[in-house]
Each structure stands twice: as C-alpha cells, then as structure tokens.
Design an enzyme around this catalytic site. Structure first.
Site, short mmCIF file in Angstrom:
data_model
loop_
_atom_site.label_atom_id
_atom_site.label_comp_id
_atom_site.label_asym_id
_atom_site.label_seq_id
_atom_site.Cartn_x
_atom_site.Cartn_y
_atom_site.Cartn_z
N GLU A 115 0.83 -1.20 0.00
CA GLU A 115 0.00 0.00 0.00
C GLU A 115 0.87 1.26 0.00
OE1 GLU A 115 -4.22 -1.41 1.77
OE2 GLU A 115 -2.84 -0.57 3.25
N CYS A 128 3.55 8.53 1.13
CA CYS A 128 4.04 7.53 2.07
C CYS A 128 4.22 6.22 1.31
CB CYS A 128 3.05 7.35 3.22
SG CYS A 128 3.52 6.09 4.43
N CYS A 135 6.12 -6.84 7.42
CA CYS A 135 7.18 -6.37 8.32
C CYS A 135 7.46 -7.46 9.35
CB CYS A 135 6.79 -5.08 9.01
SG CYS A 135 8.13 -4.32 9.98
N CYS A 142 0.82 -2.06 15.49
CA CYS A 142 0.87 -1.83 14.04
C CYS A 142 0.17 -2.95 13.29
CB CYS A 142 2.32 -1.70 13.58
SG CYS A 142 2.49 -1.36 11.81
N CYS A 356 -1.49 6.16 9.91
CA CYS A 356 -0.28 5.56 10.44
C CYS A 356 -0.58 4.27 11.20
CB CYS A 356 0.41 6.56 11.36
SG CYS A 356 1.97 5.97 12.05
#
Length: 381
Positions: A115, A128, A135, A142, A356
C-alpha cells in the site's frame, strides 16, 4: 528482488516438442540510479551522458516508450527495447478519503501487494511509500506486523510507487516518507538507492529535508546510513524507557535506548539545523501519562529533537485504545514547557485504513516470515 524480471514466456510449438523456452529476461531500469544508468549506457557502447539522459526521461519526464526518447542514439534505444523494461505496478484498488487522502493497493510481479498513500495538505503534499512486503519487527500497535513478512522490495518497486503517484496527481510530491509497510533499514541497499533517485536533480528533485526515513531502531544501519546519506531520520520511539519499549517495539531488546539515542545523535553529525523526529503513538493508559512525558524529556536531553505525537489509529484486534485528546494535549504541553519541539499529528485517511499503523497490503506465503532478531543480526554492521 533482482534487477531483472520475467516479462514473457513462450513454448516451442514445433510438432512433437513440448519443451519450455527459457523466459525472456529484461533489466528493470527503475532499479538503477543515475550512476547505474551511466554504467548501462557505457556497457551498451554509448557515452555516460546518454545514460543520464535515459535516467531523466524515466524519472523527470515519466516516459516509458524508448522510441520517444529522441535524444538517445537509435541503436541504444533498440537495445533498450529488446533487453530492458520500465514497469508500472498494476493498481489492485484505489481508495479515496473525504479529506483528500488516497490509498493505492499496488500489485507486484509475484502477486504480493503493498500500500502507498498520498496525503495532500494546504502547503505540501506527502507520499508515504512501502519498503517491504509486510514487516518482521512485530511492533505491538501496528496492523502491518499482523500481516507477517515475505520479502524486501527492490529499489525499482519502491520508485515505481513514486512514479505511480506522479502519474496520478500530475506532479512530484513535495515530501516523501518511507513510513509505509516495512522497516526501511532492514532493506538497506534498495532503500538507499531509491532515496538517491528521489533526491536526484534529474529525477524528483527533493531536498534531503523532504525525504524522511522512518526506522524502529536498527542501530548498526543508522551508523551505516550516516556514511552514505543525509535524508531526514524519524525514529519510532513510542516509549521513554526500555521496559515499556521492549513490549511495544521488540527490536529494542536487541538495540536498547542506551544504544539507539547515541546512534541518532551521531547521525546528525553536529548539524544544528537538523533534528531527529521521534514518533510517539499515544496509547490510552499505556504510555500517555505525565510521568511518561517527564521520562521522555530526560531521555531526549541533549539531542536535537522533534516529538511527533500520533493518536493511535485503531484496527481490529489491536488490543489498544486511543488516548483521549485532552491527555494528548497535556502530554504535549509538558514537552513544550521543557523546551522540546512537539506536535500532534493530524489523523488522515483513517476511514480508508490509510492512517499511520493501518497499512496491510497482501502478504502471501507467510512461512517466509523472519523473526525480528534474526533479521537484524543478518544485516551487515
């Protein structure tokens, strides 16, 4: 991902033969910085300035058609057409937000998806971008971490996100932040190449202050970055002490605060015009008390700093809640009274899961997930 990709496969259709002809492999030119394009031109019998012109056509002009690159020799263009590519990433989904934020789900050649988010503001536009598929660092708050980890993006796949945004919005963004999916410093070489392209005068012309790399704190690679780049550095801090940060940001168990803070100071190289941006997500009842604020003030004493307070952006099953606005403001006011620069980030795109900590993409084959500690150890010091 390598600088080469499969772009075509053909079967031998002669009677009685079913053997697979090896795929045609083309060099992905988005993996090359300006110097790489110069080297390619020389390899193909041209001058370095032809490589610079090629680089300019690709990035400054956004051209994909080699025939349209009219100041390149015909023989050079013919070789490029036969042996190279300037791929675009297909858009699997585009989600606009009422506040103008747009999120793109982009599909990679192997079917993975990442994304990318475009955030327009009154005086600036921010893009961004992601640096990994998923990850491996397991930060507790997150959504990307819940996806697992599959692989690093190539420099070309990072830059392809930028080219897509430029094509869609008609101009280069004023700021680029590597704050999307992934830990940029765990994909060191590709990220450095991509940020070099972002800042190149023949490409996107962004200053070192307008390209920001966000890291959870892989200390050896902060020192490495200082040797080859001077992009702005943001650090996902989120806690003022090791005990709490160990829970929220597990990489802290390998690189604790007493190692992270000196590395960040060293990154500034004594430049008084620069600051480290400390990202601090505000979690209700976890890290948002005045006592936490005081501990943070002590931790950052002597480090040129900007603290960016980020109201937590919820996602299903997170187990956290957003700190009340009045508590966020009290925390910020305490930092300001101590002389720290402190801002509260305005949440953008949360209704399309573009804020975020909310990016998820699509990570296939999670069996390739690498634990945070082993991944960090594998990095060159």
């Amino acid at each position: 991902m390598a600088a080469y990709e499969r772009v075509d496969e053909r079967r031998d259709l002669r009677p009685g033969l079913g053997a697979q002809v090896p795929p045609i492999v083309r060099q992905n030119l988005l993996n090359l910085d300006q110097r790489g394009c110069e080297g390619l031109a020389q390899t193909l019998g041209c001058k370095p300035f032809h490589g610079r012109n090629l680089f300019k056509w690709i990035h400054k002009h956004g051209v994909d058609d080699f025939d349209a690159m009219t100041d390149l020799p015909k023989a050079f263009r013919a070789r490029l057409a036969a042996e190279a590519s300037i791929p675009r990433l297909p858009v699997a989904a585009e989600k606009p937000s009422a506040d103008g934020t747009v999120k793109w789900l982009l599909e990679l050649p192997d079917g993975q998806r990442v994304e990318t988010v475009f955030i327009p503001e009154e005086r600036r536009t921010t893009l961004c971008v992601s640096s990994q598929v998923g990850c491996a660092l397991d930060c507790a708050f997150c959504a990307t971490a819940r996806q697992g980890f599959n692989r690093n993006l190539s420099a070309g796949e990072i830059i392809a996100q930028v080219r897509h945004a430029v094509q869609r919005i008609g101009r280069a963004p004023s700021n680029i932040v590597l704050m999307g999916m992934g830990e940029p410093l765990a994909n060191f070489d590709a990220v450095v190449t991509a940020t070099d392209v972002m800042r190149d005068d023949l490409a996107y012309m962004l200053s070192k202050y307008r390209v920001t790399l966000s890291t959870s704190g892989i200390v050896p690679n902060i020192y490495r970055l200082a040797e080859v780049s001077d992009v702005a550095l943001a650090v996902s801090l989120h806690a003022p002490d090791n005990a709490l940060r160990d829970e929220l940001v597990p990489i802290n168990r390998k690189y604790p605060l007493e190692e992270l803070i000196p590395a960040c100071r060293a990154y500034l190289r004594g430049d008084t015009r620069r600051r480290i941006t400390w990202e601090y997500v505000m979690l209700d009842g976890v890290n948002d008390s005045i006592a936490h604020a005081k501990a943070l003030i002590r931790l950052l004493e002597g480090t040129p700093s900007k603290v960016n307070l980020i109201p937590f952006n919820p996602f299903p099953g997170s187990g956290f809640e957003t700190s009340p606005p009045e508590r966020v403001d009290a925390f910020r006011q305490r930092l300001l009274r101590a002389g720290l620069v402190a801002t509260t980030r305005k949440t953008r795109g949360d209704e399309i899961a573009a804020a975020c900590g909310q990016l998820v993409g699509r990570v296939q084959d999670r069996r390739r997930r690498v634990p945070a500690m082993s991944q960090a150890v594998a990095l060159r010091p």
